[in-house]
Design a protein around this motif. Structure first.
Motif, short mmCIF file in Angstrom:
data_model
loop_
_atom_site.label_atom_id
_atom_site.label_comp_id
_atom_site.label_asym_id
_atom_site.label_seq_id
_atom_site.Cartn_x
_atom_site.Cartn_y
_atom_site.Cartn_z
N LEU A 170 -15.16 -1.92 11.00
CA LEU A 170 -15.20 -1.66 12.49
C LEU A 170 -15.81 -0.13 12.31
N VAL A 171 -14.39 0.62 12.43
CA VAL A 171 -14.70 2.31 12.57
C VAL A 171 -14.73 3.28 11.78
N PHE A 172 -14.52 2.82 10.66
CA PHE A 172 -14.87 3.62 9.59
C PHE A 172 -15.73 3.60 8.58
N GLY A 173 -16.16 2.53 9.01
CA GLY A 173 -17.74 1.86 7.98
C GLY A 173 -17.23 1.45 6.48
N CYS A 174 -15.43 1.28 6.06
CA CYS A 174 -15.75 1.10 4.68
C CYS A 174 -16.69 -0.72 4.29
N ARG A 175 -16.90 -0.44 3.07
CA ARG A 175 -16.51 -1.76 3.07
C ARG A 175 -15.44 -2.62 2.12
N VAL A 176 -15.36 -3.75 3.10
CA VAL A 176 -13.49 -4.36 2.64
C VAL A 176 -13.11 -5.44 1.65
N ALA A 177 -12.98 -5.40 0.47
CA ALA A 177 -12.17 -6.24 -0.20
C ALA A 177 -10.87 -6.19 -0.61
N CYS A 178 -10.51 -7.61 -0.65
CA CYS A 178 -9.02 -8.09 -0.50
C CYS A 178 -8.95 -9.26 -1.18
N ALA A 201 -4.34 -8.02 7.28
CA ALA A 201 -5.52 -8.06 7.74
C ALA A 201 -5.69 -8.12 9.23
N PHE A 202 -5.21 -7.24 9.99
CA PHE A 202 -5.24 -6.34 11.03
C PHE A 202 -5.95 -5.10 10.63
N THR A 203 -5.54 -4.87 8.84
CA THR A 203 -6.41 -3.24 8.47
C THR A 203 -7.88 -3.69 8.79
N TYR A 204 -8.57 -5.00 8.10
CA TYR A 204 -9.88 -4.63 8.06
C TYR A 204 -10.72 -4.48 9.21
N PRO A 205 -10.29 -5.28 10.52
CA PRO A 205 -11.48 -4.17 11.50
C PRO A 205 -11.60 -2.54 11.57
N VAL A 206 -10.69 -2.94 11.66
CA VAL A 206 -10.28 -0.88 11.47
C VAL A 206 -10.84 -0.12 10.32
N ALA A 207 -11.51 -0.69 9.18
CA ALA A 207 -11.83 -0.14 7.64
C ALA A 207 -12.99 -0.41 8.61
N PHE A 213 -12.00 -0.04 1.36
CA PHE A 213 -10.94 -0.10 1.13
C PHE A 213 -10.56 -1.38 0.48
N ILE A 214 -9.37 -1.26 -0.12
CA ILE A 214 -8.93 -2.78 -0.85
C ILE A 214 -7.74 -2.77 0.01
N ASP A 215 -7.18 -3.78 -0.10
CA ASP A 215 -5.92 -4.50 0.62
C ASP A 215 -5.52 -6.05 -0.09
N THR A 216 -4.00 -5.58 -0.96
CA THR A 216 -3.58 -6.58 -1.89
C THR A 216 -2.31 -6.96 -1.19
N MET A 217 -1.92 -6.24 0.08
CA MET A 217 -0.82 -6.61 0.80
C MET A 217 -1.15 -8.10 1.43
N GLY A 218 -2.05 -8.29 1.66
CA GLY A 218 -2.27 -9.37 3.13
C GLY A 218 -1.80 -8.86 4.92
#
Length: 103
Positions: free
Chosen positions: A56-64, A48-54, A41-46
């Motif tokens: 913990l809920v969906f098991g994605c690795r997070v890059a931001c 941050a509230f979406t990171y735990p969702v991606a 899950f890649i976020d470039t918009m900031g």
């Protein structure tokens, strides 16, 4: 196409805009992740509230990449001093209770 895109628009949150938009990003992320679950899950918009969702809920690795804080110290200072400004409405700045809740 994401149908919940509007939930991140500031016009929906005339008060506590950043909180409303932050919670809106969670709704938007849930909609997107229910359609497609990426490995990363890649976020470039900031949003941050979406990171735990991606993660913990969906098991994605997070890059931001977040190049600025969502809430800066100068914004917090205005609220703490109860100064009316672009990010602190008069109704909130005049109320000790609402100012405290905002902090």
């Amino acid at each position: 196409r994401l149908r919940c895109r509007a939930v991140v628009e500031p016009r929906f949150y005339p008060v506590f805009t950043l909180l409303g938009q932050s919670l809106g990003t969670v709704v938007l992320a849930l909609e997107a992740l229910l359609k497609v679950v990426p490995e990363v899950f890649i976020d470039t918009m900031g949003c941050a509230f979406t990171y735990p969702v991606a993660r913990l809920v969906f098991g994605c690795r997070v890059a931001c990449y977040t190049h600025y804080p969502t809430i800066s110290t100068d914004m917090l200072s205005l609220v703490e001093r109860r100064e009316e400004s672009y990010n602190n409405r008069g109704a909130i700045s005049r109320s000790a209770l609402l100012s405290r809740a905002k902090l």
